[in-house]
Design a protein around this motif. Sequence first.
Motif, PDB file in Angstrom:
ATOM      1  N   GLY A  10       0.983  -1.280  -0.088  1.00  0.00           N
ATOM      2  CA  GLY A  10       0.143   0.105  -0.030  1.00  0.00           C
ATOM      3  C   GLY A  10       0.814   1.269  -0.044  1.00  0.00           C
ATOM      4  O   GLY A  10       0.413   2.429   0.608  1.00  0.00           O
ATOM      5  N   GLY A  13      -0.428   4.662  -1.609  1.00  0.00           N
ATOM      6  CA  GLY A  13      -1.381   5.502  -1.007  1.00  0.00           C
ATOM      7  C   GLY A  13      -1.072   6.483  -0.151  1.00  0.00           C
ATOM      8  O   GLY A  13       0.054   6.980  -0.245  1.00  0.00           O
ATOM      9  N   VAL A  15      -0.878   7.346   3.233  1.00  0.00           N
ATOM     10  CA  VAL A  15      -0.112   7.061   4.200  1.00  0.00           C
ATOM     11  C   VAL A  15       1.185   6.498   3.764  1.00  0.00           C
ATOM     12  O   VAL A  15       2.347   6.962   4.296  1.00  0.00           O
ATOM     13  N   GLY A  16       1.168   5.421   2.870  1.00  0.00           N
ATOM     14  CA  GLY A  16       2.302   4.878   2.082  1.00  0.00           C
ATOM     15  C   GLY A  16       3.363   5.921   1.645  1.00  0.00           C
ATOM     16  O   GLY A  16       4.542   5.836   1.879  1.00  0.00           O
ATOM     17  N   TRP A  51       2.341  -7.489  -6.902  1.00  0.00           N
ATOM     18  CA  TRP A  51       1.683  -8.540  -6.664  1.00  0.00           C
ATOM     19  C   TRP A  51       0.030  -8.601  -6.718  1.00  0.00           C
ATOM     20  O   TRP A  51      -0.357  -7.420  -6.889  1.00  0.00           O
ATOM     21  N   SER A  76     -10.073   1.386  -0.841  1.00  0.00           N
ATOM     22  CA  SER A  76     -10.695   2.396  -0.292  1.00  0.00           C
ATOM     23  C   SER A  76     -12.101   1.946   0.374  1.00  0.00           C
ATOM     24  O   SER A  76     -12.825   1.579  -0.176  1.00  0.00           O
ATOM     25  N   SER A 118      -4.942  -0.781  11.088  1.00  0.00           N
ATOM     26  CA  SER A 118      -5.647  -1.198  11.126  1.00  0.00           C
ATOM     27  C   SER A 118      -6.764  -0.003  11.326  1.00  0.00           C
ATOM     28  O   SER A 118      -6.226   1.028  10.828  1.00  0.00           O
ATOM     29  N   TRP A 150      -9.611  -8.178   9.595  1.00  0.00           N
ATOM     30  CA  TRP A 150      -8.270  -7.692   9.172  1.00  0.00           C
ATOM     31  C   TRP A 150      -6.995  -7.828  10.568  1.00  0.00           C
ATOM     32  O   TRP A 150      -6.269  -8.647  10.237  1.00  0.00           O
ATOM     33  N   ILE A 169      -5.767   3.215  13.316  1.00  0.00           N
ATOM     34  CA  ILE A 169      -5.818   4.532  12.668  1.00  0.00           C
ATOM     35  C   ILE A 169      -6.977   5.334  12.890  1.00  0.00           C
ATOM     36  O   ILE A 169      -8.135   4.941  12.475  1.00  0.00           O
TER      37      ILE A 169
HETATM   38  N1  LIG Z   1      -6.450   7.466   5.394  1.00  0.00           N
HETATM   39  C1  LIG Z   1      -7.067   7.273   6.595  1.00  0.00           C
HETATM   40  O1  LIG Z   1      -7.811   8.191   7.140  1.00  0.00           O
HETATM   41  C2  LIG Z   1      -7.205   6.097   7.172  1.00  0.00           C
HETATM   42  C3  LIG Z   1      -8.027   5.818   8.456  1.00  0.00           C
HETATM   43  C4  LIG Z   1      -8.025   4.579   9.339  1.00  0.00           C
HETATM   44  C5  LIG Z   1      -7.445   3.619   8.310  1.00  0.00           C
HETATM   45  N2  LIG Z   1      -6.622   3.747   6.989  1.00  0.00           N
HETATM   46  C6  LIG Z   1      -6.095   2.437   6.553  1.00  0.00           C
HETATM   47  O2  LIG Z   1      -4.606   2.552   6.434  1.00  0.00           O
HETATM   48  C7  LIG Z   1      -4.267   2.009   5.241  1.00  0.00           C
HETATM   49  C8  LIG Z   1      -3.520   3.052   4.652  1.00  0.00           C
HETATM   50  O3  LIG Z   1      -4.438   4.121   4.226  1.00  0.00           O
HETATM   51  P1  LIG Z   1      -4.431   4.995   3.065  1.00  0.00           P
HETATM   52  O4  LIG Z   1      -5.343   6.304   3.444  1.00  0.00           O
HETATM   53  O5  LIG Z   1      -3.033   5.371   2.749  1.00  0.00           O
HETATM   54  O6  LIG Z   1      -5.342   4.303   1.720  1.00  0.00           O
HETATM   55  P2  LIG Z   1      -4.997   4.593   0.238  1.00  0.00           P
HETATM   56  O7  LIG Z   1      -4.553   5.815   0.121  1.00  0.00           O
HETATM   57  O8  LIG Z   1      -6.439   4.091  -0.244  1.00  0.00           O
HETATM   58  O9  LIG Z   1      -3.846   3.313  -0.007  1.00  0.00           O
HETATM   59  C9  LIG Z   1      -3.980   2.265   0.041  1.00  0.00           C
HETATM   60  C10 LIG Z   1      -3.458   1.356  -1.066  1.00  0.00           C
HETATM   61  O10 LIG Z   1      -3.521  -0.018  -0.972  1.00  0.00           O
HETATM   62  C11 LIG Z   1      -3.326  -0.637  -2.298  1.00  0.00           C
HETATM   63  N3  LIG Z   1      -4.562  -1.386  -2.554  1.00  0.00           N
HETATM   64  C12 LIG Z   1      -5.640  -0.737  -3.056  1.00  0.00           C
HETATM   65  N4  LIG Z   1      -6.468  -1.808  -3.658  1.00  0.00           N
HETATM   66  C13 LIG Z   1      -5.612  -3.039  -3.340  1.00  0.00           C
HETATM   67  C14 LIG Z   1      -6.204  -4.472  -3.445  1.00  0.00           C
HETATM   68  N5  LIG Z   1      -7.222  -4.988  -4.022  1.00  0.00           N
HETATM   69  N6  LIG Z   1      -5.070  -5.524  -3.013  1.00  0.00           N
HETATM   70  C15 LIG Z   1      -3.969  -4.858  -2.543  1.00  0.00           C
HETATM   71  N7  LIG Z   1      -3.787  -3.513  -2.406  1.00  0.00           N
HETATM   72  C16 LIG Z   1      -4.570  -2.756  -2.719  1.00  0.00           C
HETATM   73  C17 LIG Z   1      -3.057   0.337  -3.207  1.00  0.00           C
HETATM   74  O11 LIG Z   1      -1.715   0.292  -3.468  1.00  0.00           O
HETATM   75  P3  LIG Z   1      -1.418  -0.305  -4.987  1.00  0.00           P
HETATM   76  O12 LIG Z   1      -2.497   0.486  -6.071  1.00  0.00           O
HETATM   77  O13 LIG Z   1      -0.108   0.383  -5.327  1.00  0.00           O
HETATM   78  O14 LIG Z   1      -1.545  -1.845  -5.002  1.00  0.00           O
HETATM   79  C18 LIG Z   1      -3.095   1.982  -2.336  1.00  0.00           C
HETATM   80  O15 LIG Z   1      -2.200   2.653  -2.709  1.00  0.00           O
HETATM   81  C19 LIG Z   1      -5.556   1.545   4.661  1.00  0.00           C
HETATM   82  O16 LIG Z   1      -5.584   0.027   4.581  1.00  0.00           O
HETATM   83  C20 LIG Z   1      -6.830   2.075   5.352  1.00  0.00           C
HETATM   84  O17 LIG Z   1      -7.854   1.271   5.437  1.00  0.00           O
HETATM   85  C21 LIG Z   1      -6.560   4.923   6.978  1.00  0.00           C
END
Ligand SMILES: NC(=O)c1ccc[n+]([C@@H]2O[C@H](COP(=O)([O-])OP(=O)(O)OC[C@H]3O[C@@H](n4cnc5c(N)ncnc54)[C@H](OP(=O)(O)O)[C@@H]3O)[C@@H](O)[C@H]2O)c1
Length: 304
Positions: A10, A13, A15-16, A51, A76, A118, A150, A169
């Motif tokens: 990830g 994304g 956070v990533g 992957w 998402s 999480s 999860w 988070i």
């Molecule tokens: N942002 C928030 O406010 C928040 C709050 C609570 C928890 N979280 C959790 O923290 C994590 C990171 O959040 P984020 O905001 O950075 O999320 P994000 O911007 O949506 O990025 C998540 C990454 O997951 C990968 N992904 C998407 N669909 C996938 C699939 N089917 N299989 C495998 N990988 C997949 C994508 O990478 P690729 O396209 O490169 O594969 C994407 O860049 C997430 O799991 C999210 O649920 C976020």
Amino acid sequence: MMAQTLLITGATGLVGKALVKQCLAQGDTVHYLTTRKSKIATQKNYKGFYWNPQDNAIDLACFEGVEVIFNLAGSSIAQRWSKVAKTSILSSRTQALALLHSSIETHKFPITQIISASAIGIYPDSKTRYYDEKFQGTDASFLRSVVKSWEGSLKPFQTLGVKTTALRIGIVLDMHEGALPKIMAPIKHYLGAALGVGDQWQSWIHINDLVRLFMFVLESKLEGVYNAVAPNPVQQIELTKLIAKQLQRPLVLPNVPEFALRLMLGEMRAIALESQRVCASKIQNAGFKFDFLELEPALEDLMA
Ligand SMILES: NC(=O)c1ccc[n+]([C@@H]2O[C@H](COP(=O)([O-])OP(=O)(O)OC[C@H]3O[C@@H](n4cnc5c(N)ncnc54)[C@H](OP(=O)(O)O)[C@@H]3O)[C@@H](O)[C@H]2O)c1
């Protein structure tokens, strides 16, 4: 701390990207797994590997030299929760962890720790409770079942001798992606309003603090479950007001009623309407110091 090679899922994304930037800045090498071949880059310290957890496909070269994994992958939750979307939201998370686990088990990769995202969505909607990590209750909602599964998918790593850490988070505040730009847009155009009654608790964290928290867990080798939220959650109306103040816009409209949110968002309105007041004490007691304890300075910093 000595420079190391970290594997990040990830990584492309919200956070990533911030986490990768920090790892590279401190001299670490980043290997990352992506489901999008177009996102594979190969630089000296930053290498992408393909992957697809749905198909059990993974480039095993990603594990070379790696001891610690940051797991952020997941489709998402900010999409309409159709049946297909719900399946993808859940399986993208559980299958990603299952594939990492089976790869480590089969090939005996010497991974010592997995630090996984999480979410505070594991805690039931409540205006009165103050949630710490010891809370065990749940309900039948979609979000709860996703986050439970999860975190459950982390358990099998322990039998391989891999330390596991789950960071629950909160709402990540970042200027470019995630919740903040979505809340800011109508306010900028004089269309801002609180969502629902506006008294629901929103537990937030500044993106920089979240990145620092991931690195703190890595350096301190912390195991178990930790809330990843700033120590002072706010109610939705307060969040809306403080953003409007920063943007120097008046809030003239009445709150958006729940039935309108139901029409606009369907079941996913839970993201806007649910209340989770979440406690940060456990990570603070472990020695983590937040740069942003209160929302107003966090917003000032982000919007500067
Ligand atoms: N942002 C928030 O406010 C928040 C709050 C609570 C928890 N979280 C959790 O923290 C994590 C990171 O959040 P984020 O905001 O950075 O999320 P994000 O911007 O949506 O990025 C998540 C990454 O997951 C990968 N992904 C998407 N669909 C996938 C699939 N089917 N299989 C495998 N990988 C997949 C994508 O990478 P690729 O396209 O490169 O594969 C994407 O860049 C997430 O799991 C999210 O649920 C976020």
